[in-house]
Write an enzyme that holds these catalytic residues in place. Sequence first.
Site, PDB file in Angstrom:
ATOM      1  CG  MET A  33      -1.895  -1.199   1.210  1.00 41.96           C
ATOM      2  SD  MET A  33      -3.396  -0.908   2.127  1.00 41.96           S
ATOM      3  CE  MET A  33      -2.773  -0.631   3.767  1.00 41.96           C
ATOM      4  N   GLY A  34       2.160   1.100  -0.298  1.00 45.36           N
ATOM      5  CA  GLY A  34       3.042   2.260  -0.373  1.00 45.36           C
ATOM      6  C   GLY A  34       3.497   2.726   0.998  1.00 45.36           C
ATOM      7  CG  LEU A  36       7.164   1.521  -0.718  1.00 48.22           C
ATOM      8  CD1 LEU A  36       7.914   1.249  -2.023  1.00 48.22           C
ATOM      9  CD2 LEU A  36       6.247   0.353  -0.371  1.00 48.22           C
ATOM     10  CG  HIS A  40       6.771  -1.976   2.223  1.00 49.67           C
ATOM     11  ND1 HIS A  40       6.724  -0.838   2.987  1.00 49.67           N
ATOM     12  CD2 HIS A  40       5.519  -2.500   2.274  1.00 49.67           C
ATOM     13  CE1 HIS A  40       5.509  -0.671   3.462  1.00 49.67           C
ATOM     14  NE2 HIS A  40       4.755  -1.670   3.062  1.00 49.67           N
ATOM     15  CB  SER A 189       3.980  -0.567  10.792  1.00 55.11           C
ATOM     16  OG  SER A 189       2.699  -0.103  10.411  1.00 55.11           O
TER      17      SER A 189
HETATM   18  P1  AMP Z   1       1.403  -2.941   3.486  1.00 48.89           P
HETATM   19  O1  AMP Z   1       1.950  -1.891   2.572  1.00 48.89           O
HETATM   20  O2  AMP Z   1       1.403  -2.535   4.934  1.00 48.89           O
HETATM   21  O3  AMP Z   1       0.089  -3.511   3.015  1.00 48.89           O
HETATM   22  O4  AMP Z   1       2.430  -4.149   3.427  1.00 48.89           O
HETATM   23  C1  AMP Z   1       2.786  -4.733   2.202  1.00 48.89           C
HETATM   24  C2  AMP Z   1       3.557  -5.987   2.490  1.00 48.89           C
HETATM   25  O5  AMP Z   1       4.718  -5.679   3.255  1.00 48.89           O
HETATM   26  C3  AMP Z   1       2.738  -7.006   3.319  1.00 48.89           C
HETATM   27  O6  AMP Z   1       2.992  -8.311   2.836  1.00 48.89           O
HETATM   28  C4  AMP Z   1       3.297  -6.818   4.708  1.00 48.89           C
HETATM   29  O7  AMP Z   1       3.187  -7.961   5.522  1.00 48.89           O
HETATM   30  C5  AMP Z   1       4.757  -6.514   4.392  1.00 48.89           C
HETATM   31  N1  AMP Z   1       5.378  -5.816   5.520  1.00 48.89           N
HETATM   32  C6  AMP Z   1       4.925  -4.708   6.162  1.00 48.89           C
HETATM   33  N2  AMP Z   1       5.717  -4.402   7.205  1.00 48.89           N
HETATM   34  C7  AMP Z   1       6.692  -5.346   7.235  1.00 48.89           C
HETATM   35  C8  AMP Z   1       7.828  -5.588   8.076  1.00 48.89           C
HETATM   36  N3  AMP Z   1       8.106  -4.799   9.106  1.00 48.89           N
HETATM   37  N4  AMP Z   1       8.599  -6.658   7.806  1.00 48.89           N
HETATM   38  C9  AMP Z   1       8.327  -7.473   6.755  1.00 48.89           C
HETATM   39  N5  AMP Z   1       7.281  -7.301   5.921  1.00 48.89           N
HETATM   40  C10 AMP Z   1       6.472  -6.248   6.156  1.00 48.89           C
END
Ligand code: AMP
Length: 288
Positions: A33-34, A36, A40, A189
């Site tokens: 969802m960006g 980043l 990510h 996050s």
């Molecule tokens: P999001 O942009 O939050 O939807 O995350 C996109 C992808 O990145 C998802 O598969 C998340 O699980 C992964 N992701 C987000 N935060 C982390 C992190 N701290 N470590 C590893 N993967 C992550």
Amino acid sequence: MQILQTIKEIRQACATARATAAKPATLGLVPTMGALHEGHLSLIRAAKKQCNIVVATIFVNPTQFGPHEDFSRYPRTFASDCALLEAEGVDILFAPTVEDIYPTGTSRTFIEVPGISDRLDGLSRPGHFRGVATVVAKLFNIVSPDYAYFGQKDAAQVAVLRAMVQNLNFPVNLIVCPTVRDAEGLALSSRNQYLSPEERTQALALSRSLVTATTHATKGLHNAAQLKSAILQDLQSTPALKIDYVEIVDPTTLEPIVDLQTGALIAIAAWIGKTRLIDNALIASSMS
Ligand code: AMP
């Protein structure tokens, strides 16, 4: 890096990339969802290692947000995201608008994974995993990846998507990458941007309690109820945290377990002010 917005363009670009890549062409998809961060980027790096075509997506998916959640204020940092993806050697970035993905305003078809998608975050955020599963299924159908990369940080999402792929026979391999943390242990996050410096310090209680719990479990505390009360007690020493859930479950079914010896997922969600954070730890099976 090609930056594409429409479904027609991305389909065409994936077909061309497959036709021109060294054989065998392997396409890895990294949905995001960006906003980043290194979490990510760890998925992108895993994809780059395994695949000769890497497609990232940036789409803040409205159908996975509840009506009073943070869809409108979710951080959007498109220009810097593009620079990061370019630097990692991503081949194609698919960044559709809401209208590209949902021409009628929302999805007319949804994917549910009953029994899994209504546990953990699915219980606290009704409809969340229905939105996630639906948009990921759409991305799989649009991009046709061989591999798709997800973070262990979102452990319940992993369980939902694994079940979806298995139950609906999607021809894609899910690769789950470890949670990336900052130097003090906070799971990275996009929502960490919402935290004030004081809240960020308070947020460290989540990962700290998981480290303590993991130590207890590896030293022989296998009773889930006892471990759960130890974690709750630990978290309660940070009064600024409003605990949403602490659950000890089977990592595949997300059903509560009583004994950790068969392997377990310890999952936590908590509010710090207006920010909801999640974190988890996997306990490997101690039964051989
Ligand atoms: P999001 O942009 O939050 O939807 O995350 C996109 C992808 O990145 C998802 O598969 C998340 O699980 C992964 N992701 C987000 N935060 C982390 C992190 N701290 N470590 C590893 N993967 C992550």
